[in-house]
Scaffold this motif. Structure first.
Motif, short mmCIF file in Angstrom:
data_model
loop_
_atom_site.label_atom_id
_atom_site.label_comp_id
_atom_site.label_asym_id
_atom_site.label_seq_id
_atom_site.Cartn_x
_atom_site.Cartn_y
_atom_site.Cartn_z
N GLY A 39 0.65 -0.99 0.41
CA GLY A 39 0.01 0.17 0.13
C GLY A 39 0.55 0.80 0.14
N PRO A 40 2.01 1.23 1.06
CA PRO A 40 2.62 2.63 0.44
C PRO A 40 3.50 2.92 -0.70
CG PRO A 40 3.45 1.64 3.42
CD PRO A 40 1.75 0.30 1.77
N ILE A 41 3.80 1.85 -1.32
CA ILE A 41 5.36 2.64 -1.95
C ILE A 41 4.03 2.12 -3.63
CG2 ILE A 41 6.51 0.58 -1.79
CD1 ILE A 41 6.33 -0.58 -2.99
N SER A 42 2.26 2.03 -3.79
CA SER A 42 1.27 2.19 -4.56
C SER A 42 1.37 3.60 -4.87
CB SER A 42 0.20 1.56 -4.16
OG SER A 42 -0.36 2.53 -2.85
N GLY A 43 1.47 4.70 -4.95
CA GLY A 43 1.70 5.15 -5.41
C GLY A 43 3.15 5.69 -6.50
N GLU A 44 3.81 5.38 -5.62
CA GLU A 44 5.21 5.60 -6.47
C GLU A 44 4.96 4.42 -7.30
OE1 GLU A 44 8.47 5.80 -4.47
OE2 GLU A 44 8.23 5.03 -2.42
N VAL A 45 4.61 3.29 -7.59
CA VAL A 45 4.65 2.35 -7.97
C VAL A 45 3.66 3.33 -9.36
CG1 VAL A 45 3.32 -0.04 -9.35
CG2 VAL A 45 4.63 0.92 -7.06
N ARG A 46 2.43 3.44 -9.43
CA ARG A 46 1.39 4.57 -10.12
C ARG A 46 2.40 4.88 -10.82
NH1 ARG A 46 -3.95 5.77 -10.52
NH2 ARG A 46 -4.84 4.43 -8.63
N GLU A 47 2.56 6.33 -10.12
CA GLU A 47 4.08 7.37 -10.91
C GLU A 47 4.88 7.17 -11.89
OE1 GLU A 47 5.28 10.29 -8.33
OE2 GLU A 47 3.45 10.74 -7.10
N MET A 48 5.63 5.62 -11.48
CA MET A 48 6.46 5.14 -12.49
C MET A 48 5.68 4.78 -13.45
SD MET A 48 8.67 1.72 -12.29
CE MET A 48 7.80 0.96 -11.88
N TYR B 184 -2.22 1.67 -15.02
CA TYR B 184 -2.24 1.15 -13.62
C TYR B 184 -3.74 1.07 -12.74
CZ TYR B 184 -1.20 1.04 -8.67
OH TYR B 184 -1.05 0.60 -7.31
N ASP B 185 -4.17 -0.36 -13.53
CA ASP B 185 -5.74 -0.59 -13.27
C ASP B 185 -5.98 -1.34 -11.93
OD1 ASP B 185 -8.31 -1.07 -14.07
OD2 ASP B 185 -7.64 -2.85 -14.96
#
Length: 85
Positions: free
Chosen positions: A34-43, A51-52
């Motif tokens: 959860g905490p890294i999901s924002g960074e993964v989405r941006e990447m 990013y579905d």
């Protein structure tokens, strides 16, 4: 595809509702998805990759659609194989 729904969904799915992060970082402890999901989405978006994320019911609906499509392909392959024997 990730399944949205907040803390309850995270708990109910054992944090595996973050399938994208799980497949990118399978050795990472699930609590960190959860905490890294924002960074993964941006990447992903910066690379033009979708990013579905979906709520539970639409996510299951998409899954069932894929299963139905796969089942049809298997049935067609079996019918073709049987016809060529």
């Amino acid at each position: 595809m990730n399944v949205t729904g907040g803390s309850f969904m995270d708990w109910a799915f054992g944090h595996l509702n973050y399938q994208i992060e799980h497949h990118l970082f399978p050795q990472m402890p699930r609590i960190h998805y959860g905490p890294i999901s924002g960074e993964v989405r941006e990447m992903m978006e910066s690379e033009g990759i979708k990013y579905d994320t979906r709520p539970l019911v639409p996510a299951f609906s998409k899954l069932l659609g894929h299963l139905a499509s796969s089942g049809k392909m298997v049935a067609q392959a079996k019918a073709y194989r049987k016809k060529s024997e």
